[in-house]
Write a protein that holds these residues in place. Structure first.
Motif, PDB file in Angstrom:
ATOM      1  N   PRO A  73       0.831  -1.215   0.000  1.00 49.25           N
ATOM      2  CA  PRO A  73       0.000   0.000   0.000  1.00 49.25           C
ATOM      3  C   PRO A  73       0.866   1.267   0.000  1.00 49.25           C
ATOM      4  N   TYR A  74       1.421   1.618  -1.148  1.00 49.14           N
ATOM      5  CA  TYR A  74       2.373   2.731  -1.214  1.00 49.14           C
ATOM      6  C   TYR A  74       1.742   4.049  -0.765  1.00 49.14           C
ATOM      7  N   ARG A  75       0.506   4.298  -1.160  1.00 49.83           N
ATOM      8  CA  ARG A  75      -0.136   5.563  -0.777  1.00 49.83           C
ATOM      9  C   ARG A  75      -0.310   5.634   0.736  1.00 49.83           C
ATOM     10  N   PHE A  76      -0.689   4.525   1.348  1.00 53.60           N
ATOM     11  CA  PHE A  76      -0.822   4.471   2.810  1.00 53.60           C
ATOM     12  C   PHE A  76       0.514   4.730   3.477  1.00 53.60           C
ATOM     13  N   LEU A  77       1.584   4.096   2.985  1.00 52.61           N
ATOM     14  CA  LEU A  77       2.904   4.242   3.599  1.00 52.61           C
ATOM     15  C   LEU A  77       3.427   5.667   3.489  1.00 52.61           C
ATOM     16  N   ARG A  78       3.132   6.339   2.354  1.00 52.48           N
ATOM     17  CA  ARG A  78       3.593   7.723   2.217  1.00 52.48           C
ATOM     18  C   ARG A  78       2.966   8.620   3.279  1.00 52.48           C
ATOM     19  N   ALA A  79       1.759   8.279   3.702  1.00 49.92           N
ATOM     20  CA  ALA A  79       1.086   9.080   4.727  1.00 49.92           C
ATOM     21  C   ALA A  79       1.549   8.727   6.138  1.00 49.92           C
TER      22      ALA A  79
END
Length: 255
Positions: free
Chosen positions: A76-82
């Protein structure tokens, strides 16, 4: 230095079968809800295997169990960026935890952690959603998770609560998110164990061997999760957290 777990030849077939069953069950739970593999596996294996060696060697299959889940669900790249504030605080907390390892009473931490879970379960869903937007909560949760991971090797409850607050509405996103954060936490922990020479080559090989039944359980759990409605999934998460909270309370009270 902690001695590695004895070879399987020293145990009876019944004991080995019991260990495999525990690993399968822990993997199934991990694949279904994304966490609690430690609750199941550690609690089960320390009944028949040396406790301290088990908690060290299991760092390897616990790490790889998250890799297996992410292979099934995707990273979950978008989750990790947050989650940069949480991950940064997790690292700081882990370092502090290792430094304070011989100072802080594990019983006190168990009681604090049990209280933390109880407060989470008592807070309404609307308030949780409001808290999810506060950066300070992410930093506090990350430090707490790292501190617990460094002192007693249990970063899970604060990490699970944090992820639940962020993505409670979607089961697949929750499992991928919590597994990605666990992966980072276990990578840091294994690095510390290896640098302290607590996890040697033999322990690493045994850990890889123990990953096989956990992997089978994870795959089955992921398939089973497709049949659980989202609302029932959220309830399942809270039930597992409640069980963990009770177990921590009993450990803190030395019961």
């Amino acid at each position: 230095m902690v001695a590695p777990l004895p070879g399987v030849s020293q145990f009876s077939p019944q004991t080995i079968a019991y260990g495999i069953a525990v690993l399968l069950l822990g993997g199934f739970v991990k694949g279904t809800v994304g966490f609690a593999v430690g609750l199941v596996v550690v609690a089960g294996l320390v009944q028949v295997f040396p406790a301290k060696e088990v908690t060290i060697i299991l760092s390897v299959p616990f790490l790889l169990s998250n890799v297996i889940v992410l292979k099934e669900e995707g990273v979950p790249y978008r989750f990790l960026r947050a989650q940069v504030p949480f991950i940064s605080a997790l690292f700081v907390g882990l370092v502090l935890g290792v430094i304070l390892l011989s100072i802080i009473s594990s019983q006190v931490l168990y009681l604090i952690l049990a209280a933390y879970i109880a407060v989470f379960l008592a807070i309404s869903q609307d308030k949780l959603v409001a808290y999810a937007e506060k950066t300070g909560l992410s930093v506090g949760s990350g430090i707490f998770a790292g501190l617990l991971g460094g002192v007693i090797g249990v970063p899970g409850p604060p990490l699970v609560v944090h992820t639940y607050i962020q993505v409670a509405e979607e089961a697949t996103e929750f499992v991928a998110g919590v597994s990605s954060l666990f992966l980072i936490a276990h990578l840091l922990r294994i690095g510390i164990l290896a640098s302290d020479r607590l996890l040697g080559l033999r322990g690493l090989l045994i850990g890889l061997l123990l990953t096989i039944p956990i992997w089978l359980g994870v795959v089955l759990g992921v398939r089973f999760r497709d049949y659980i409605p989202d609302r029932r999934f959220e309830q399942t998460i809270k039930v597992f957290l409640a069980v963990i909270g009770v177990r921590l309370l009993m450990s803190g009270l030395s019961l």
